[in-house]
Design an enzyme around this catalytic site. Structure first.
Site, PDB file in Angstrom:
ATOM      1  N   LYS A   1     -14.763 -69.435  33.753  1.00  0.00           N
ATOM      2  CA  LYS A   1     -15.962 -69.064  32.981  1.00  0.00           C
ATOM      3  C   LYS A   1     -15.615 -69.077  31.503  1.00  0.00           C
ATOM      4  O   LYS A   1     -14.550 -68.587  31.105  1.00  0.00           O
ATOM      5  CB  LYS A   1     -16.429 -67.672  33.420  1.00  0.00           C
TER       6      LYS A   1
ATOM      7  N   SER B   1     -24.505 -63.843  35.097  1.00  0.00           N
ATOM      8  CA  SER B   1     -24.262 -64.760  34.010  1.00  0.00           C
ATOM      9  C   SER B   1     -23.198 -65.812  34.333  1.00  0.00           C
ATOM     10  O   SER B   1     -23.059 -66.785  33.602  1.00  0.00           O
ATOM     11  CB  SER B   1     -23.822 -63.968  32.777  1.00  0.00           C
TER      12      SER B   1
ATOM     13  N   SER C   1     -22.758 -59.929  37.590  1.00  0.00           N
ATOM     14  CA  SER C   1     -22.656 -61.335  37.186  1.00  0.00           C
ATOM     15  C   SER C   1     -21.671 -62.176  37.992  1.00  0.00           C
ATOM     16  O   SER C   1     -21.589 -63.381  37.790  1.00  0.00           O
ATOM     17  CB  SER C   1     -22.288 -61.435  35.703  1.00  0.00           C
TER      18      SER C   1
END
Lengths: 499, 95
Positions: free
Chosen positions: A81, A156, A180
């Site tokens: 990420k 997210s 998330s």
């Protein structure tokens, strides 16, 4: 190269082939790079450097061939990420603010992955500064859900979830502040684990809400989750909130039956707003556990209804503080022009105007909204009413879990109230978006670990996630309890048909 | 409670965010909706409840006061939006 190499691949299956000398890491990596090229439209990666990836793979192949000791993930790609700092590599956090940022150091989890011989396979798309539940807040456009490209991959960490779900990497890392990791895992049909707060070092994780953020793995199954967890966990001197506890060998104990299998079902997780198809799948999961000999018991978490409102004070408050470092001076975007533009600005100092203009240009709407909310909640005259009250309610939420865990080993429920929703469906309504995390948020407030595993598909073929929550530092038992379900079902083997 | 556009404009300066008049209108509406929503935090009885700042409560962590490795100057300056050889450059702070 063997065309079936990546079909239904997991990190565990790839490692076995790598160790047996059946394939090289270079072949594995080339396979994933080809796939990334073919599936560019999903917008999973914000940065992927094929040459750098191949160089890492070749280096591991050389070591392995020479018989030198290699790490636990040697030669296996892990997508990252874009909230995690990688020395010298673009790290943008899904924001225009950090468009040109290349950190001069590695996050601790990145250093651990490198040490384990993992291949850092690109940076994945995300909601800007990890704020969102759909990956639509990225400055680099939304990521598409591999199961249905008109739908969101969750957020997210949507890019990291879609990377594993679409077989663009066997493993990935995400971060979970209010759900998330678990929510995107649920809507992408994979495994996602948010460890206990303090279990994994946050050093080098670009901070959103420091008391809630935690890094964790996305995988196809629990064997892979155990493997990646072992690599990234452990104490770190550079994170003062990192806990100095021994890290269990999650892989070694995964297949042991849990000592006791007392499962709590929180009645508050089955209320208004829960999609009937999601509820049906979770009820079926309860029956699977019953058949496997679990004791099912209703538990109550009466204050969990305050989870979302408490979170939307605590997280923005911490974010307004953390994001104050983006002021156009030391790193990040600086505006070219900060001359007065709107009424009242001529009274402000040029330095203040420079910061205001830089932040206005660098941040997207959701980030601005949360900074404003947090600044308000901490401002003189309102801090007691909002921030301190939210922290007291946070204690009540934690007390509910402590009480429930006296009677049960894990608490089970849906991960997300619905399957993946359509892109654009909730972007105009922040409150509707915030409710996507209604079942995940309390674990962050309480600091406990939470796991989402696939437990079904809707009639239209969208994945449904089952959430399991455990007391702090009980990840080992959490994984083993989830493994009981995985053994009895084949939901974890379902993959989207995408080409 | 209800936030006026003036209140939100004041918060925007505290938050160092330049907002256009149109953004100010939009945020005022959205922030009011969120503030109304979080008002339910006043419902539970929190008398005598200690605020919880961290899920896993940790004590202060001390280390020996010895100099460690620091980022070399060039590395620290490398992401600066504006710099010279040895410093970050910002608009003049003093008149």
């Amino acid at each position: 190269m063997n065309a079936d190499l990546l079909k239904d691949a997991t990190a565990t299956s790839l490692l076995a082939k790598l160790e047996a000398g059946e394939v090289t890491s270079e072949e594995v990596v080339r396979g994933y790079l080809d796939r990334a090229d073919a599936l560019k439209r999903l917008n999973v990666f914000v940065h992927l450097d094929p040459e750098a990836v191949l160089a890492q793979a070749k280096a591991v192949d050389v070591d392995r061939k020479a018989g030198r000791p290699v790490g636990a993930l040697a030669g296996v790609p892990v997508a990252i990420k874009d909230v995690l700092c990688v020395n010298g590599e673009p790290t943008t956090c899904g924001s225009r603010m950090l468009k040109n940022f290349r950190p001069p150091y590695d996050a601790t989890v990145i250093a651990k992955l490198k040490k384990a011989g993992a291949i850092l396979f690109g940076k994945t798309n995300m909601d800007e500064f990890a704020m969102g539940s759909s990956t639509e807040n990225s400055a680099y456009g939304p990521t598409l859900n591999p199961w249905d490209e008109e739908r969101i991959p969750g957020g997210s960490s949507g890019g990291s979830a879609a990377a594993v779900a679409a077989d663009l990497a066997p493993l990935s890392l995400g971060s979970d502040t209010g759900g998330s990791i678990r929510q995107p895992a649920a809507v992408c049909g994979i495994v996602g684990l948010k460890p206990t707060y303090g279990r994994v070092s946050r050093y080098g994780l670009i901070a959103f809400a420091s008391s809630l953020d935690q890094i964790g793995p996305f995988t196809h199954d629990l064997a892979d989750a155990a493997l990646l967890m072992k690599v990234i966990s452990g104490h770190d001197d550079r994170d003062a909130t990192s806990v100095d506890d021994a890290v269990p060998d999650y892989s070694a104990t995964l297949d042991e039956k849990p000592k006791s299998l007392r499962i709590g079902v929180a009645r508050e997780f089955f209320g208004e707003g829960l999609d009937p198809e999601v509820e049906a799948a979770v009820r079926e999961a309860i029956r699977v556990y019953e058949k496997a000999g679990a004791t099912i018991q209703e538990v109550s978490l009466p204050n969990s209804k305050y989870g979302v409102p408490a979170y939307y004070i605590v997280a923005p408050a911490e974010c307004s503080s953390n994001l104050s470092r983006y002021d156009g001076t030391i790193f990040g975007h600086r505006a070219e022009d900060w001359s007065p533009k709107y009424p009242g600005e001529e009274e402000l100092h040029p330095l203040v105007r420079m910061m205001m203009a830089s932040r206005a240009e660098g941040f997207g709407a959701e980030v601005k909204r949360r900074i404003m909310l947090g600044t308000f909640a901490l401002s003189a005259g309102y801090a007691d009413q909002y921030y301190n009250q939210a922290l007291k309610v946070r204690r009540l939420i934690r007390n509910d879990f402590d009480a429930a865990f006296k009677d049960v080993d894990v608490i089970l429920g849906p991960t997300s109230p619905s399957a993946a929703f359509k892109l654009g469906e909730r972007t105009a309504n922040p409150l509707a978006m915030y409710l996507s995390d209604i079942y995940t948020i309390t674990a962050n407030l309480a600091g406990i670990p939470g796991l989402s595993i696939p437990c079904g598909l809707t009639k239209s073929g969208l994945p449904i996630g089952l959430q399991l929550l455990a007391p702090a530092f009980a990840e080992e038992n959490l994984l083993r309890t989830a493994r009981v379900f995985e053994r009895e079902t084949d939901w974890h083997q379902k993959r989207p048909t995408i080409g | 409670m209800s936030l006026s556009t003036q209140d939100v404009a004041k918060v925007a300066v505290l938050a160092r965010l330049r907002l256009s008049p149109q953004e100010l209108e939009t945020f005022t509406g959205q922030l009011n909706a969120i503030v109304d929503y979080v008002a339910q935090l006043q419902e539970p009885d929190t008398n005598g409840v200690e605020p919880l700042a961290h899920g896993v409560e940790v004590r202060n962590v001390f280390r020996d006061d010895v100099r460690g490795e620091a980022l070399p100057r060039e590395a620290a300056l490398t992401n600066a939006p504006k710099r010279n050889k040895e410093s970050f450059l910002v608009p003049a702070v003093l008149d």
